[in-house]
Motif scaffolding. Structure first.
Motif, PDB file in Angstrom:
ATOM      1  N   ARG A 110     -21.928  -0.100 -86.897  1.00  0.00           N
ATOM      2  CA  ARG A 110     -20.945  -0.454 -87.930  1.00  0.00           C
ATOM      3  C   ARG A 110     -21.066   0.483 -89.128  1.00  0.00           C
ATOM      4  O   ARG A 110     -22.145   0.655 -89.685  1.00  0.00           O
ATOM      5  CB  ARG A 110     -21.176  -1.894 -88.395  1.00  0.00           C
ATOM      6  CG  ARG A 110     -20.217  -2.358 -89.494  1.00  0.00           C
ATOM      7  CD  ARG A 110     -20.470  -3.816 -89.842  1.00  0.00           C
ATOM      8  NE  ARG A 110     -21.782  -4.024 -90.418  1.00  0.00           N
ATOM      9  CZ  ARG A 110     -22.050  -3.935 -91.719  1.00  0.00           C
ATOM     10  NH1 ARG A 110     -21.087  -3.636 -92.577  1.00  0.00           N
ATOM     11  NH2 ARG A 110     -23.261  -4.138 -92.167  1.00  0.00           N
ATOM     12  N   PRO A 111     -19.965   1.109 -89.533  1.00  0.00           N
ATOM     13  CA  PRO A 111     -20.023   1.989 -90.698  1.00  0.00           C
ATOM     14  C   PRO A 111     -20.231   1.195 -91.982  1.00  0.00           C
ATOM     15  O   PRO A 111     -19.889   0.015 -92.069  1.00  0.00           O
ATOM     16  CB  PRO A 111     -18.640   2.664 -90.692  1.00  0.00           C
ATOM     17  CG  PRO A 111     -17.755   1.715 -89.947  1.00  0.00           C
ATOM     18  CD  PRO A 111     -18.630   1.052 -88.935  1.00  0.00           C
ATOM     19  N   THR A 112     -20.778   1.861 -92.967  1.00  0.00           N
ATOM     20  CA  THR A 112     -21.097   1.183 -94.231  1.00  0.00           C
ATOM     21  C   THR A 112     -19.849   0.700 -94.968  1.00  0.00           C
ATOM     22  O   THR A 112     -19.927  -0.255 -95.738  1.00  0.00           O
ATOM     23  CB  THR A 112     -21.876   2.136 -95.148  1.00  0.00           C
ATOM     24  OG1 THR A 112     -21.111   3.336 -95.347  1.00  0.00           O
ATOM     25  CG2 THR A 112     -23.215   2.512 -94.518  1.00  0.00           C
ATOM     26  N   TYR A 113     -18.708   1.343 -94.708  1.00  0.00           N
ATOM     27  CA  TYR A 113     -17.497   0.940 -95.422  1.00  0.00           C
ATOM     28  C   TYR A 113     -16.826  -0.287 -94.796  1.00  0.00           C
ATOM     29  O   TYR A 113     -15.831  -0.774 -95.310  1.00  0.00           O
ATOM     30  CB  TYR A 113     -16.497   2.103 -95.500  1.00  0.00           C
ATOM     31  CG  TYR A 113     -16.191   2.748 -94.183  1.00  0.00           C
ATOM     32  CD1 TYR A 113     -15.236   2.220 -93.318  1.00  0.00           C
ATOM     33  CD2 TYR A 113     -16.855   3.904 -93.788  1.00  0.00           C
ATOM     34  CE1 TYR A 113     -14.964   2.812 -92.100  1.00  0.00           C
ATOM     35  CE2 TYR A 113     -16.578   4.509 -92.569  1.00  0.00           C
ATOM     36  CZ  TYR A 113     -15.637   3.958 -91.732  1.00  0.00           C
ATOM     37  OH  TYR A 113     -15.364   4.554 -90.533  1.00  0.00           O
ATOM     38  N   LEU A 114     -17.348  -0.786 -93.668  1.00  0.00           N
ATOM     39  CA  LEU A 114     -16.824  -2.014 -93.076  1.00  0.00           C
ATOM     40  C   LEU A 114     -17.568  -3.187 -93.698  1.00  0.00           C
ATOM     41  O   LEU A 114     -18.624  -3.602 -93.244  1.00  0.00           O
ATOM     42  CB  LEU A 114     -17.007  -2.004 -91.558  1.00  0.00           C
ATOM     43  CG  LEU A 114     -16.488  -3.216 -90.781  1.00  0.00           C
ATOM     44  CD1 LEU A 114     -15.013  -3.470 -91.086  1.00  0.00           C
ATOM     45  CD2 LEU A 114     -16.686  -3.013 -89.287  1.00  0.00           C
ATOM     46  N   ASP A 115     -17.013  -3.694 -94.787  1.00  0.00           N
ATOM     47  CA  ASP A 115     -17.675  -4.753 -95.540  1.00  0.00           C
ATOM     48  C   ASP A 115     -17.649  -6.073 -94.776  1.00  0.00           C
ATOM     49  O   ASP A 115     -16.731  -6.350 -93.992  1.00  0.00           O
ATOM     50  CB  ASP A 115     -16.989  -4.950 -96.905  1.00  0.00           C
ATOM     51  CG  ASP A 115     -17.085  -3.704 -97.770  1.00  0.00           C
ATOM     52  OD1 ASP A 115     -18.114  -3.002 -97.661  1.00  0.00           O
ATOM     53  OD2 ASP A 115     -16.139  -3.434 -98.531  1.00  0.00           O
ATOM     54  N   GLY A 116     -18.662  -6.884 -95.004  1.00  0.00           N
ATOM     55  CA  GLY A 116     -18.675  -8.225 -94.447  1.00  0.00           C
ATOM     56  C   GLY A 116     -19.173  -8.256 -93.015  1.00  0.00           C
ATOM     57  O   GLY A 116     -19.529  -7.249 -92.420  1.00  0.00           O
ATOM     58  N   ASP A 117     -19.174  -9.443 -92.454  1.00  0.00           N
ATOM     59  CA  ASP A 117     -19.665  -9.658 -91.107  1.00  0.00           C
ATOM     60  C   ASP A 117     -18.616  -9.226 -90.099  1.00  0.00           C
ATOM     61  O   ASP A 117     -17.457  -9.642 -90.157  1.00  0.00           O
ATOM     62  CB  ASP A 117     -20.019 -11.128 -90.915  1.00  0.00           C
ATOM     63  CG  ASP A 117     -20.516 -11.409 -89.513  1.00  0.00           C
ATOM     64  OD1 ASP A 117     -21.496 -10.763 -89.111  1.00  0.00           O
ATOM     65  OD2 ASP A 117     -19.917 -12.247 -88.827  1.00  0.00           O
ATOM     66  N   LEU A 118     -19.020  -8.382 -89.144  1.00  0.00           N
ATOM     67  CA  LEU A 118     -18.079  -7.867 -88.159  1.00  0.00           C
ATOM     68  C   LEU A 118     -17.460  -8.991 -87.341  1.00  0.00           C
ATOM     69  O   LEU A 118     -16.246  -9.018 -87.105  1.00  0.00           O
ATOM     70  CB  LEU A 118     -18.787  -6.867 -87.240  1.00  0.00           C
ATOM     71  CG  LEU A 118     -17.964  -6.340 -86.059  1.00  0.00           C
ATOM     72  CD1 LEU A 118     -16.777  -5.531 -86.552  1.00  0.00           C
ATOM     73  CD2 LEU A 118     -18.840  -5.499 -85.136  1.00  0.00           C
TER      74      LEU A 118
END
Length: 354
Positions: A288-296
């Motif tokens: 998961r990239p750092t810019y994908l905020d929150g829980d996937l």
């Protein structure tokens, strides 16, 4: 309109769908960049729409200039496209024996290349360019009788797959101005993997040698079936090095946990439909990239046809509803009620009763 996969305003695109607002309403149109090479991963549990989405991409590529889409179809989901009014060629593929290198021959036959029959097959593949030539070379070798018999039996198995031909598939035929569907639905995993390995190699080598001025897009459905066999190395090369010669690769799978971590990490376009398996979600979460905020898991869609699209090129995340197909979709699960309705229709029309 928003174009996922690039920041530039010009270049070929393929319509993916439209934005999905929080209240479920329809938002702006969303396109995918197909002007430059990409590595894509389409994931989702069975019935979530991943094969449908792969078909939407194939339609978009077919309409774009300068690209050549090739679909490896292990489930027969794309053969119905031949009935549509589009430029589609469905092929029962054959490949040259020397499209596989000696290591790949040992891999596809499940042999240890350093021992007995495996070492003999390795030498045969190094010495001969056709399967018949390899079988003759083994028959004439001075290997121990038991080793020769084992190698001959394995090569006889390969011959029974009926996929090896001296002509094979030419790069020029793959890189046409239409869509090529390689129907491997009638093949077991090993011969299907051999076809994919040969095609992936041909597309990469063809671009490196300047044999085509079109940019190939290799779309692989049920990709988890190929990532641990003879096609593993050719796919890895496309994923890690394919952008330089201009070869795109898009893998669709219901089991992202079975896809090598390197492939997931190299993906610059991720289209994630509904997933419920903890192992599959964890596989995406690990990359998961750092810019994908929150829980996937919390951001994955619930409805069939909806997708979370992660664009690593622009470091952005999009909630999208995939558009309807313009061509027939052959990947739907059969239903008993549909079959009964068809039988009732035949009877009412005077057709045969069952």
């Amino acid at each position: 309109m928003v174009v996922i996969g690039r920041e530039e305003a010009t270049g070929a695109t393929a319509r993916l769908g439209h934005y999905r607002a929080r209240d479920g309403s329809r938002g702006a149109a969303v396109d995918l960049d197909v002007d430059r090479p990409h590595v894509g991963l389409v994931v989702g549990k069975r019935g979530s729409g991943k094969t449908y989405t792969l078909g939407v991409l194939a339609e978009g590529l077919l309409a774009a200039e300068g690209v050549s889409p090739v679909v490896v179809d292990p489930m027969g989901a794309f053969t119905s496209l031949s009935a549509a009014d589009v430029s589609v060629t469905v092929v029962d593929p054959s490949v040259r024996a020397d499209a596989l290198d000696p290591r790949q021959w040992c891999a596809v036959l499940g042999l240890d290349p350093e021992r007995g029959a495996g070492a003999l097959v390795w030498r045969a593949a190094s010495e001969r360019s056709t399967l018949e030539g390899m079988r003759s070379w083994v028959a004439d070798s001075d290997a121990a009788a038991s080793t020769g018999r084992a190698a001959a039996n394995h090569l006889a198995l390969a011959a029974s797959w009926d996929i090896f031909d001296a002509a094979g598939i030419e790069t020029g035929a793959l890189c046409s101005d239409g869509l090529t569907v390689l129907d491997v639905s009638g093949l077991d995993s090993r011969p299907a993997g051999a076809v994919l390995a040969a095609v992936a190699t041909a597309l990469y080598d063809g671009r490196m040698a300047g044999q085509t001025d079109r940019l190939p897009w290799l779309l692989v459905d049920e990709a988890h079936a190929f990532t641990d066999g003879v096609a593993r190395r050719p796919l890895h090369r496309l994923v890690t090095r394919g952008r330089q010669p201009g070869v795109s690769c898009v893998l669709a799978t219901q089991r992202p946990s079975a896809v090598p971590a390197t492939t997931v990490s190299q993906t610059d376009l991720l289209v994630a439909h509904r997933l419920t398996s903890a192992a599959d979600i964890d596989a995406l979460r690990a990359a998961r990239p750092t810019y994908l905020d929150g829980d996937l898991a919390a951001r994955l869609p619930e409805m069939t046809g909806d997708a979370l699209v992660v664009d690593d090129g622009t470091e952005s995340v999009h909630h999208v509803t995939v558009r309807e197909r313009r061509t027939p979709h052959g990947g739907e699960t059969p239903r008993a009620s549909d079959l009964e309705a068809d039988r009732n229709h035949e009877v009412s029309a005077g057709g045969p009763e069952t």
